[in-house]
Design a protein around this motif. Structure first.
Motif, PDB file in Angstrom:
ATOM      1  N   GLY A  43      32.247  11.441 -38.527  1.00 29.22           N
ATOM      2  CA  GLY A  43      32.398  12.819 -38.046  1.00 29.22           C
ATOM      3  C   GLY A  43      31.105  13.405 -37.505  1.00 29.22           C
ATOM      4  N   ALA A  44      30.020  12.616 -37.473  1.00 28.44           N
ATOM      5  CA  ALA A  44      28.714  13.142 -37.041  1.00 28.44           C
ATOM      6  C   ALA A  44      28.661  13.402 -35.536  1.00 28.44           C
ATOM      7  CB  ALA A  44      27.599  12.173 -37.430  1.00 28.44           C
ATOM      8  N   GLY A  45      29.505  12.720 -34.774  1.00 26.89           N
ATOM      9  CA  GLY A  45      29.486  12.917 -33.310  1.00 26.89           C
ATOM     10  C   GLY A  45      29.133  11.660 -32.535  1.00 26.89           C
ATOM     11  N   LYS A  46      29.111  10.500 -33.205  1.00 27.08           N
ATOM     12  CA  LYS A  46      28.683   9.248 -32.554  1.00 27.08           C
ATOM     13  C   LYS A  46      29.652   8.851 -31.429  1.00 27.08           C
ATOM     14  CE  LYS A  46      28.839   6.907 -36.437  1.00 27.08           C
ATOM     15  NZ  LYS A  46      29.344   7.981 -37.348  1.00 27.08           N
ATOM     16  N   SER A  47      30.949   8.815 -31.756  1.00 31.27           N
ATOM     17  CA  SER A  47      31.925   8.415 -30.727  1.00 31.27           C
ATOM     18  C   SER A  47      31.918   9.423 -29.594  1.00 31.27           C
ATOM     19  CB  SER A  47      33.342   8.365 -31.306  1.00 31.27           C
ATOM     20  OG  SER A  47      33.429   7.358 -32.252  1.00 31.27           O
ATOM     21  N   THR A  48      31.745  10.681 -29.930  1.00 25.71           N
ATOM     22  CA  THR A  48      31.716  11.719 -28.891  1.00 25.71           C
ATOM     23  C   THR A  48      30.576  11.440 -27.916  1.00 25.71           C
ATOM     24  OG1 THR A  48      32.644  13.302 -30.452  1.00 25.71           O
ATOM     25  CG2 THR A  48      31.527  14.217 -28.516  1.00 25.71           C
ATOM     26  N   ALA A  77      31.625  19.136 -31.563  1.00 25.93           N
ATOM     27  CA  ALA A  77      31.578  17.744 -32.032  1.00 25.93           C
ATOM     28  C   ALA A  77      30.168  17.194 -31.844  1.00 25.93           C
ATOM     29  CB  ALA A  77      32.577  16.903 -31.267  1.00 25.93           C
TER      30      ALA A  77
HETATM   31  P1  ADP Z   1      31.846   9.888 -35.452  1.00 26.04           P
HETATM   32  O1  ADP Z   1      32.058   8.937 -34.332  1.00 26.04           O
HETATM   33  O2  ADP Z   1      30.394  10.077 -35.812  1.00 26.04           O
HETATM   34  O3  ADP Z   1      32.664   9.549 -36.666  1.00 26.04           O
HETATM   35  P2  ADP Z   1      33.249  11.770 -33.748  1.00 26.04           P
HETATM   36  O4  ADP Z   1      32.436  11.860 -32.528  1.00 26.04           O
HETATM   37  O5  ADP Z   1      34.487  10.925 -33.723  1.00 26.04           O
HETATM   38  O6  ADP Z   1      32.317  11.344 -34.986  1.00 26.04           O
HETATM   39  O7  ADP Z   1      33.696  13.234 -34.188  1.00 26.04           O
HETATM   40  C1  ADP Z   1      32.797  14.338 -34.223  1.00 26.04           C
HETATM   41  C2  ADP Z   1      33.581  15.586 -34.613  1.00 26.04           C
HETATM   42  O8  ADP Z   1      34.477  15.925 -33.577  1.00 26.04           O
HETATM   43  C3  ADP Z   1      34.403  15.428 -35.891  1.00 26.04           C
HETATM   44  O9  ADP Z   1      34.351  16.649 -36.601  1.00 26.04           O
HETATM   45  C4  ADP Z   1      35.791  15.159 -35.352  1.00 26.04           C
HETATM   46  O10 ADP Z   1      36.766  15.628 -36.259  1.00 26.04           O
HETATM   47  C5  ADP Z   1      35.811  15.996 -34.060  1.00 26.04           C
HETATM   48  N1  ADP Z   1      36.706  15.404 -33.054  1.00 26.04           N
HETATM   49  C6  ADP Z   1      36.543  14.209 -32.448  1.00 26.04           C
HETATM   50  N2  ADP Z   1      37.526  13.991 -31.550  1.00 26.04           N
HETATM   51  C7  ADP Z   1      38.321  15.091 -31.585  1.00 26.04           C
HETATM   52  C8  ADP Z   1      39.504  15.479 -30.886  1.00 26.04           C
HETATM   53  N3  ADP Z   1      40.068  14.690 -29.955  1.00 26.04           N
HETATM   54  N4  ADP Z   1      40.047  16.679 -31.182  1.00 26.04           N
HETATM   55  C9  ADP Z   1      39.478  17.492 -32.104  1.00 26.04           C
HETATM   56  N5  ADP Z   1      38.368  17.203 -32.801  1.00 26.04           N
HETATM   57  C10 ADP Z   1      37.788  16.005 -32.551  1.00 26.04           C
END
Ligand code: ADP
Length: 240
Positions: A40-45, A19
């Motif tokens: 899906g870029a990884g911002k929330s992560t 992620a």
């Molecule tokens: P953003 O905030 O930029 O939209 P995220 O950080 O939410 O992106 O997600 C980054 C990647 O990690 C995406 O491909 C998303 O599908 C994946 N992802 C995020 N959370 C989970 C999770 N709990 N389980 C599986 N994959 C996840």
């Protein structure tokens, strides 16, 4: 220069999918930074790693010098507004502020009250009955009253209309000017944040593409459009 948020080859994966990968960045104190990238870029992560909701699978992340997953005490100095401003919808702003003051020793109740008065949001109405923009403002006031040294906001303006968006960002700027808090806010739309931010982190496909102060980045990059080339061609023709 104090660094409030620092990552080195930080990575987080879900199963076999990364992620966030090889993420290295340094956010200096006093900045208002935009974390920009498509869905899906990884911002929330990245933000969840910064508030210790996730544990890194690779590399390190330090917030105010501490690894947040292992040293949760650092979180007393961090404010976080998660995506879609989750608040207890049956609670009024006053009730949320009371809860905030019980949970945080340094909670500045006067600041929270002043903020909502300035923008005429009632404190005695369940927040579930406020508009999306007003709810975002309550969440911001709640987070700021904690007087955090670092404030993280996950897509704070995504679900509010353009006018409320502007009001929210103006309010944020006012608070930053008043308190000197370092801010990192994410958005999938750069245009939302360009008026507000002086630092930019661009994520794409789980990796950092760009990171630095907006002034420096503008100095290092040149935007040449077709119109520029046509104008130059015309200018040459005119002077010949
Ligand atoms: P953003 O905030 O930029 O939209 P995220 O950080 O939410 O992106 O997600 C980054 C990647 O990690 C995406 O491909 C998303 O599908 C994946 N992802 C995020 N959370 C989970 C999770 N709990 N389980 C599986 N994959 C996840």
């Amino acid at each position: 220069m104090e660094i409030v948020l620092e990552t080195e080859q930080l990575g987080k994966r879900y199963g076999r999918t990364w992620a966030l990968r090889d993420c290295s960045l340094r956010l200096p104190a006093g900045r208002v930074a935009a974390l920009v990238g498509p869905n899906g870029a990884g911002k929330s992560t990245l933000l969840h790693l910064a508030v210790g909701l996730l544990r890194p699978d690779a590399g390190v992340i330090r917030v105010l010098g501490q690894a947040p997953y292992d040293n949760t005490s650092v979180l007393s100095q961090v404010g976080f507004v998660a995506q879609d401003t989750p608040l207890y919808r049956d609670f009024t702003a006053d009730e949320l502020f009371t809860m905030g003051s019980r949970l945080n020793r340094r909670f500045d109740l006067a600041l929270a009250h002043r903020r909502l008065e300035q923008i005429a949001i009632p404190r005695d109405k369940p927040v579930g009955r406020l508009s999306g923009g007003q709810r975002a403002q309550v969440a911001l006031a709640l987070a700021m009253a904690k007087r955090p040294r670092l404030l993280l906001l996950d897509e704070p303006v995504a679900s509010i209309d353009p006018l409320a968006r502007r009001e929210f960002l103006d309010a944020l700027m006012g608070i930053v000017a008043e308190t000197g808090t370092t801010v990192l806010l994410s958005s999938h739309i750069l245009a939302d944040l360009e008026r507000t931010c002086d630092y930019l982190i661009v994520l794409d496909a789980s990796e950092v593409r760009l990171s630095g102060s907006v002034d420096t980045l503008i100095g290092e990059h040149r935007h040449v459009t077709v119109e520029d080339l046509v104008l130059r061609h015309l200018a040459k023709g005119a002077s010949a």
